[in-house]
Design a protein around this motif. Structure first.
Motif, PDB file in Angstrom:
ATOM      1  N   MET A   1       0.841  -1.181   0.000  1.00 15.87           N
ATOM      2  CA  MET A   1       0.000   0.000   0.000  1.00 15.87           C
ATOM      3  C   MET A   1       0.887   1.245   0.000  1.00 15.87           C
ATOM      4  N   SER A   2       0.630   2.152  -0.915  1.00 13.87           N
ATOM      5  CA  SER A   2       1.411   3.382  -0.959  1.00 13.87           C
ATOM      6  C   SER A   2       0.882   4.376   0.072  1.00 13.87           C
ATOM      7  N   ASP A   3       1.642   5.440   0.298  1.00 12.79           N
ATOM      8  CA  ASP A   3       1.283   6.434   1.306  1.00 12.79           C
ATOM      9  C   ASP A   3      -0.056   7.110   1.040  1.00 12.79           C
ATOM     10  N   ASN A   4      -0.465   7.204  -0.217  1.00 11.51           N
ATOM     11  CA  ASN A   4      -1.709   7.909  -0.515  1.00 11.51           C
ATOM     12  C   ASN A   4      -2.915   6.979  -0.665  1.00 11.51           C
ATOM     13  N   GLU A   5      -2.738   5.686  -0.446  1.00  6.77           N
ATOM     14  CA  GLU A   5      -3.859   4.752  -0.473  1.00  6.77           C
ATOM     15  C   GLU A   5      -4.488   4.674   0.901  1.00  6.77           C
ATOM     16  N   LEU A   6      -5.808   4.537   0.918  1.00  2.00           N
ATOM     17  CA  LEU A   6      -6.521   4.416   2.183  1.00  2.00           C
ATOM     18  C   LEU A   6      -6.610   2.958   2.605  1.00  2.00           C
ATOM     19  N   ASN A   7      -6.398   2.719   3.878  1.00  2.00           N
ATOM     20  CA  ASN A   7      -6.616   1.402   4.471  1.00  2.00           C
ATOM     21  C   ASN A   7      -7.970   1.486   5.156  1.00  2.00           C
ATOM     22  N   LEU A   8      -8.943   0.758   4.640  1.00  2.00           N
ATOM     23  CA  LEU A   8     -10.305   0.870   5.135  1.00  2.00           C
ATOM     24  C   LEU A   8     -10.525   0.169   6.466  1.00  2.00           C
ATOM     25  N   GLN A   9      -9.634  -0.747   6.844  1.00  2.00           N
ATOM     26  CA  GLN A   9      -9.818  -1.516   8.072  1.00  2.00           C
ATOM     27  C   GLN A   9      -9.015  -0.993   9.261  1.00  2.00           C
ATOM     28  N   GLN A  10      -7.999  -0.220   9.039  1.00  2.00           N
ATOM     29  CA  GLN A  10      -7.126   0.232  10.130  1.00  2.00           C
ATOM     30  C   GLN A  10      -7.684   1.502  10.773  1.00  2.00           C
ATOM     31  N   PRO A  11      -7.780   1.532  12.101  1.00  2.00           N
ATOM     32  CA  PRO A  11      -8.257   2.751  12.770  1.00  2.00           C
ATOM     33  C   PRO A  11      -7.355   3.938  12.459  1.00  2.00           C
ATOM     34  N   LEU A  12      -7.970   5.101  12.419  1.00  2.00           N
ATOM     35  CA  LEU A  12      -7.180   6.314  12.241  1.00  2.00           C
ATOM     36  C   LEU A  12      -7.621   7.381  13.221  1.00  2.00           C
ATOM     37  N   ARG A  13      -6.784   8.381  13.333  1.00  2.00           N
ATOM     38  CA  ARG A  13      -7.039   9.479  14.257  1.00  2.00           C
ATOM     39  C   ARG A  13      -6.648  10.779  13.575  1.00  2.00           C
ATOM     40  N   ILE A  14      -7.111  11.861  14.176  1.00  2.60           N
ATOM     41  CA  ILE A  14      -6.678  13.172  13.710  1.00  2.60           C
ATOM     42  C   ILE A  14      -5.201  13.299  14.075  1.00  2.60           C
ATOM     43  N   ARG A  15      -4.424  13.756  13.137  1.00  2.62           N
ATOM     44  CA  ARG A  15      -2.964  13.829  13.294  1.00  2.62           C
ATOM     45  C   ARG A  15      -2.576  14.604  14.550  1.00  2.62           C
ATOM     46  N   ARG A  16      -1.528  14.144  15.182  1.00  4.42           N
ATOM     47  CA  ARG A  16      -0.992  14.857  16.341  1.00  4.42           C
ATOM     48  C   ARG A  16      -0.687  16.298  15.953  1.00  4.42           C
ATOM     49  N   GLY A  17      -1.019  17.219  16.836  1.00  3.87           N
ATOM     50  CA  GLY A  17      -0.817  18.631  16.546  1.00  3.87           C
ATOM     51  C   GLY A  17      -2.038  19.297  15.929  1.00  3.87           C
ATOM     52  N   PHE A  18      -3.031  18.497  15.522  1.00  3.29           N
ATOM     53  CA  PHE A  18      -4.278  19.015  14.962  1.00  3.29           C
ATOM     54  C   PHE A  18      -5.376  18.823  15.997  1.00  3.29           C
ATOM     55  N   ARG A  19      -6.355  19.720  15.999  1.00  9.11           N
ATOM     56  CA  ARG A  19      -7.464  19.598  16.942  1.00  9.11           C
ATOM     57  C   ARG A  19      -8.751  20.047  16.280  1.00  9.11           C
ATOM     58  N   LEU A  20      -9.774  19.217  16.395  1.00  8.67           N
ATOM     59  CA  LEU A  20     -11.106  19.546  15.898  1.00  8.67           C
ATOM     60  C   LEU A  20     -11.859  20.260  17.008  1.00  8.67           C
ATOM     61  N   GLN A  21     -12.430  21.410  16.694  1.00 12.00           N
ATOM     62  CA  GLN A  21     -13.212  22.113  17.710  1.00 12.00           C
ATOM     63  C   GLN A  21     -14.236  23.029  17.055  1.00 12.00           C
ATOM     64  N   TRP A  22     -15.259  23.367  17.842  1.00 11.52           N
ATOM     65  CA  TRP A  22     -16.260  24.355  17.428  1.00 11.52           C
ATOM     66  C   TRP A  22     -15.646  25.737  17.602  1.00 11.52           C
ATOM     67  N   GLU A  23     -15.768  26.565  16.606  1.00 11.07           N
ATOM     68  CA  GLU A  23     -15.232  27.923  16.663  1.00 11.07           C
ATOM     69  C   GLU A  23     -16.388  28.898  16.507  1.00 11.07           C
ATOM     70  N   PRO A  24     -16.812  29.537  17.606  1.00 12.99           N
ATOM     71  CA  PRO A  24     -17.965  30.438  17.540  1.00 12.99           C
ATOM     72  C   PRO A  24     -17.792  31.572  16.531  1.00 12.99           C
ATOM     73  N   VAL A  25     -16.598  32.115  16.424  1.00 15.38           N
ATOM     74  CA  VAL A  25     -16.361  33.221  15.490  1.00 15.38           C
ATOM     75  C   VAL A  25     -16.616  32.771  14.049  1.00 15.38           C
ATOM     76  N   GLN A  26     -16.258  31.529  13.747  1.00 15.43           N
ATOM     77  CA  GLN A  26     -16.465  30.984  12.401  1.00 15.43           C
ATOM     78  C   GLN A  26     -17.869  30.401  12.243  1.00 15.43           C
ATOM     79  N   ASN A  27     -18.585  30.273  13.365  1.00 13.00           N
ATOM     80  CA  ASN A  27     -19.903  29.645  13.389  1.00 13.00           C
ATOM     81  C   ASN A  27     -19.870  28.246  12.780  1.00 13.00           C
ATOM     82  N   GLY A  28     -18.818  27.504  13.135  1.00 15.29           N
ATOM     83  CA  GLY A  28     -18.681  26.151  12.621  1.00 15.29           C
ATOM     84  C   GLY A  28     -17.476  25.455  13.215  1.00 15.29           C
ATOM     85  N   HIS A  29     -17.333  24.203  12.859  1.00 12.28           N
ATOM     86  CA  HIS A  29     -16.180  23.433  13.305  1.00 12.28           C
ATOM     87  C   HIS A  29     -14.964  23.771  12.459  1.00 12.28           C
TER      88      HIS A  29
END
Length: 94
Positions: A1-29
């Motif tokens: 599997m190359s780096d740009n292929e998706l593995n559909l069975q392996q768990p994944l996470r948001i990359r270290r250093g990234f954070r998903l959050q609600w941003e009121p100023v943007q009125n969205g995530h």
């Protein structure tokens, strides 16, 4: 599997250093990272909320199909988004 292929069975996470959050100023995530911020649409935010280091892409698609049974082509849309998110280095495999 190359780096740009998706593995559909392996768990994944948001990359270290990234954070998903609600941003009121943007009125969205947003995805925050040291160099900036990515404003997400509702669909992208909903998908990324399921990226928890435990679920695989297959499991995320299955859960979304259960939540939104009337949406046709959902699996293709999720795969397309996940491919972009992975290529942009927003996600990493566990």
């Amino acid at each position: 599997m190359s780096d740009n292929e998706l593995n559909l069975q392996q768990p994944l996470r948001i990359r270290r250093g990234f954070r998903l959050q609600w941003e009121p100023v943007q009125n969205g995530h947003v995805l925050l990272y040291p160099e900036g911020m990515i404003q997400l649409n509702d669909s992208a935010a909903h998908i990324l909320k399921l990226v928890d280091g435990q679920r695989s892409i297959e499991q995320i698609i299955s859960e979304l199909q259960t939540q939104f049974p009337d949406v046709s082509g959902l699996d293709e849309d999720v795969l397309t988004f996940m491919g972009v998110a992975h290529a942009q280095f927003w996600l990493e495999y566990c």
